[in-house]
Design a protein around this motif. Structure first.
Motif, PDB file in Angstrom:
ATOM      1  N   ILE A 122       0.831  -1.200   0.000  1.00  0.00           N
ATOM      2  CA  ILE A 122       0.000   0.000   0.000  1.00  0.00           C
ATOM      3  C   ILE A 122       0.870   1.256   0.000  1.00  0.00           C
ATOM      4  O   ILE A 122       2.024   1.223   0.412  1.00  0.00           O
ATOM      5  N   VAL A 123       0.293   2.330  -0.485  1.00  0.00           N
ATOM      6  CA  VAL A 123       0.933   3.645  -0.480  1.00  0.00           C
ATOM      7  C   VAL A 123      -0.109   4.683  -0.098  1.00  0.00           C
ATOM      8  O   VAL A 123      -1.318   4.438  -0.216  1.00  0.00           O
ATOM      9  N   ARG A 124       0.363   5.834   0.316  1.00  0.00           N
ATOM     10  CA  ARG A 124      -0.546   6.924   0.647  1.00  0.00           C
ATOM     11  C   ARG A 124      -1.144   7.520  -0.628  1.00  0.00           C
ATOM     12  O   ARG A 124      -0.474   7.609  -1.660  1.00  0.00           O
ATOM     13  N   ALA A 125      -2.385   7.954  -0.524  1.00  0.00           N
ATOM     14  CA  ALA A 125      -3.045   8.605  -1.658  1.00  0.00           C
ATOM     15  C   ALA A 125      -2.312   9.883  -2.054  1.00  0.00           C
ATOM     16  O   ALA A 125      -2.410  10.326  -3.200  1.00  0.00           O
ATOM     17  N   GLY A 126      -1.555  10.447  -1.135  1.00  0.00           N
ATOM     18  CA  GLY A 126      -0.761  11.636  -1.437  1.00  0.00           C
ATOM     19  C   GLY A 126       0.216  11.418  -2.581  1.00  0.00           C
ATOM     20  O   GLY A 126       0.675  12.379  -3.197  1.00  0.00           O
ATOM     21  N   GLY A 127       0.511  10.158  -2.885  1.00  0.00           N
ATOM     22  CA  GLY A 127       1.369   9.846  -4.022  1.00  0.00           C
ATOM     23  C   GLY A 127       0.743  10.230  -5.352  1.00  0.00           C
ATOM     24  O   GLY A 127       1.432  10.328  -6.363  1.00  0.00           O
ATOM     25  N   LEU A 128      -0.567  10.453  -5.334  1.00  0.00           N
ATOM     26  CA  LEU A 128      -1.260  10.903  -6.542  1.00  0.00           C
ATOM     27  C   LEU A 128      -1.674  12.373  -6.444  1.00  0.00           C
ATOM     28  O   LEU A 128      -2.523  12.832  -7.206  1.00  0.00           O
ATOM     29  N   ALA A 129      -1.062  13.104  -5.526  1.00  0.00           N
ATOM     30  CA  ALA A 129      -1.360  14.538  -5.407  1.00  0.00           C
ATOM     31  C   ALA A 129      -1.093  15.222  -6.744  1.00  0.00           C
ATOM     32  O   ALA A 129      -0.061  14.998  -7.365  1.00  0.00           O
ATOM     33  N   GLY A 130      -2.024  16.021  -7.189  1.00  0.00           N
ATOM     34  CA  GLY A 130      -1.886  16.725  -8.463  1.00  0.00           C
ATOM     35  C   GLY A 130      -2.377  15.925  -9.658  1.00  0.00           C
ATOM     36  O   GLY A 130      -2.436  16.441 -10.778  1.00  0.00           O
ATOM     37  N   PHE A 131      -2.738  14.662  -9.451  1.00  0.00           N
ATOM     38  CA  PHE A 131      -3.179  13.793 -10.550  1.00  0.00           C
ATOM     39  C   PHE A 131      -4.387  14.385 -11.283  1.00  0.00           C
ATOM     40  O   PHE A 131      -4.393  14.476 -12.510  1.00  0.00           O
ATOM     41  N   GLU A 132      -5.402  14.783 -10.510  1.00  0.00           N
ATOM     42  CA  GLU A 132      -6.629  15.296 -11.134  1.00  0.00           C
ATOM     43  C   GLU A 132      -6.361  16.511 -12.016  1.00  0.00           C
ATOM     44  O   GLU A 132      -6.790  16.554 -13.173  1.00  0.00           O
ATOM     45  N   SER A 133      -5.653  17.487 -11.478  1.00  0.00           N
ATOM     46  CA  SER A 133      -5.426  18.706 -12.253  1.00  0.00           C
ATOM     47  C   SER A 133      -4.524  18.453 -13.454  1.00  0.00           C
ATOM     48  O   SER A 133      -4.741  19.032 -14.523  1.00  0.00           O
ATOM     49  N   LEU A 134      -3.523  17.581 -13.310  1.00  0.00           N
ATOM     50  CA  LEU A 134      -2.641  17.288 -14.438  1.00  0.00           C
ATOM     51  C   LEU A 134      -3.399  16.571 -15.545  1.00  0.00           C
ATOM     52  O   LEU A 134      -3.270  16.925 -16.722  1.00  0.00           O
ATOM     53  N   VAL A 135      -4.212  15.586 -15.182  1.00  0.00           N
ATOM     54  CA  VAL A 135      -5.001  14.872 -16.191  1.00  0.00           C
ATOM     55  C   VAL A 135      -5.920  15.850 -16.922  1.00  0.00           C
ATOM     56  O   VAL A 135      -6.004  15.842 -18.150  1.00  0.00           O
ATOM     57  N   SER A 168      -5.531  19.065 -17.286  1.00  0.00           N
ATOM     58  CA  SER A 168      -4.747  20.000 -18.101  1.00  0.00           C
ATOM     59  C   SER A 168      -4.302  19.362 -19.417  1.00  0.00           C
ATOM     60  O   SER A 168      -4.031  20.071 -20.386  1.00  0.00           O
ATOM     61  N   LEU A 169      -4.252  18.038 -19.445  1.00  0.00           N
ATOM     62  CA  LEU A 169      -3.862  17.326 -20.669  1.00  0.00           C
ATOM     63  C   LEU A 169      -5.086  16.852 -21.465  1.00  0.00           C
ATOM     64  O   LEU A 169      -4.956  16.104 -22.418  1.00  0.00           O
ATOM     65  N   GLY A 170      -6.279  17.294 -21.031  1.00  0.00           N
ATOM     66  CA  GLY A 170      -7.499  17.003 -21.779  1.00  0.00           C
ATOM     67  C   GLY A 170      -8.201  15.712 -21.406  1.00  0.00           C
ATOM     68  O   GLY A 170      -9.068  15.246 -22.147  1.00  0.00           O
ATOM     69  N   GLY A 171      -7.854  15.131 -20.277  1.00  0.00           N
ATOM     70  CA  GLY A 171      -8.464  13.864 -19.879  1.00  0.00           C
ATOM     71  C   GLY A 171      -9.452  14.005 -18.740  1.00  0.00           C
ATOM     72  O   GLY A 171      -9.641  15.087 -18.188  1.00  0.00           O
ATOM     73  N   ILE A 230     -10.255   7.615 -15.800  1.00  0.00           N
ATOM     74  CA  ILE A 230      -8.988   6.888 -15.698  1.00  0.00           C
ATOM     75  C   ILE A 230      -8.917   6.124 -14.383  1.00  0.00           C
ATOM     76  O   ILE A 230      -8.557   4.943 -14.355  1.00  0.00           O
ATOM     77  N   LEU A 231      -9.268   6.782 -13.290  1.00  0.00           N
ATOM     78  CA  LEU A 231      -9.227   6.125 -11.988  1.00  0.00           C
ATOM     79  C   LEU A 231     -10.186   4.947 -11.916  1.00  0.00           C
ATOM     80  O   LEU A 231      -9.847   3.888 -11.378  1.00  0.00           O
ATOM     81  N   ARG A 232     -11.373   5.111 -12.473  1.00  0.00           N
ATOM     82  CA  ARG A 232     -12.370   4.030 -12.454  1.00  0.00           C
ATOM     83  C   ARG A 232     -11.846   2.799 -13.193  1.00  0.00           C
ATOM     84  O   ARG A 232     -12.070   1.672 -12.773  1.00  0.00           O
ATOM     85  N   ALA A 246      -2.858   3.625 -12.348  1.00  0.00           N
ATOM     86  CA  ALA A 246      -3.475   4.928 -12.652  1.00  0.00           C
ATOM     87  C   ALA A 246      -2.492   5.803 -13.423  1.00  0.00           C
ATOM     88  O   ALA A 246      -2.867   6.458 -14.410  1.00  0.00           O
ATOM     89  N   ILE A 247      -1.245   5.810 -12.999  1.00  0.00           N
ATOM     90  CA  ILE A 247      -0.227   6.615 -13.683  1.00  0.00           C
ATOM     91  C   ILE A 247       0.030   6.066 -15.087  1.00  0.00           C
ATOM     92  O   ILE A 247       0.097   6.824 -16.063  1.00  0.00           O
ATOM     93  N   GLU A 248       0.116   4.759 -15.210  1.00  0.00           N
ATOM     94  CA  GLU A 248       0.337   4.140 -16.529  1.00  0.00           C
ATOM     95  C   GLU A 248      -0.854   4.375 -17.456  1.00  0.00           C
ATOM     96  O   GLU A 248      -0.677   4.673 -18.643  1.00  0.00           O
ATOM     97  N   GLU A 249      -2.063   4.236 -16.923  1.00  0.00           N
ATOM     98  CA  GLU A 249      -3.269   4.443 -17.728  1.00  0.00           C
ATOM     99  C   GLU A 249      -3.353   5.888 -18.206  1.00  0.00           C
ATOM    100  O   GLU A 249      -3.709   6.143 -19.358  1.00  0.00           O
ATOM    101  N   ALA A 250      -3.030   6.826 -17.335  1.00  0.00           N
ATOM    102  CA  ALA A 250      -3.047   8.237 -17.726  1.00  0.00           C
ATOM    103  C   ALA A 250      -2.027   8.497 -18.823  1.00  0.00           C
ATOM    104  O   ALA A 250      -2.324   9.196 -19.805  1.00  0.00           O
ATOM    105  N   ALA A 251      -0.834   7.929 -18.682  1.00  0.00           N
ATOM    106  CA  ALA A 251       0.207   8.117 -19.702  1.00  0.00           C
ATOM    107  C   ALA A 251      -0.249   7.598 -21.059  1.00  0.00           C
ATOM    108  O   ALA A 251      -0.055   8.252 -22.089  1.00  0.00           O
TER     109      ALA A 251
END
Length: 94
Positions: free
Chosen positions: A4-17, A19-22, A27-29, A53-58
């Motif tokens: 397990i990891v903290r959700a903080g590892g995805l901090a900024g994920f929503e805004s970055l996705v 900003s790239l049109g996603g 993606i998370l679902r 989640a990071i791979e799917e976004a990429a």
């Protein structure tokens, strides 16, 4: 044992996705997470799902450097604004 990891590892994920049109929720679902999972940075999430989640976004956003971009967003989250950054003398000899 579940890694397990903290959700903080995805901090900024929503805004970055966004900003790239996603769509971060789509993606998370796809990887078994939801937007609500990111609300508390101290919440624990399965490491595998965070990685996916990071791979799917990429892949989805055609941004092979998505992970690097996300880390840059996280690293600069505490950076001061350039408008309030300390400045030295305009003449270095002063």
């Amino acid at each position: 044992m579940l890694d397990i990891v903290r959700a903080g590892g995805l901090a900024g994920f929503e805004s970055l996705v966004r900003s790239l049109g996603g769509s971060p929720s789509v993606i998370l679902r796809r990887v078994g997470l939801g937007i609500d999972d990111l609300a508390d940075p101290d919440r624990y999430l399965p490491y595998r799902n965070v990685l996916l989640a990071i791979e799917e976004a990429a892949t989805e956003l055609k941004s092979p450097d998505f992970g690097l971009r996300l880390s840059a967003v996280q690293a600069c989250a505490g950076c001061p604004s350039t408008s309030i950054a300390p400045r030295g003398p305009s003449n270095p000899g002063s």
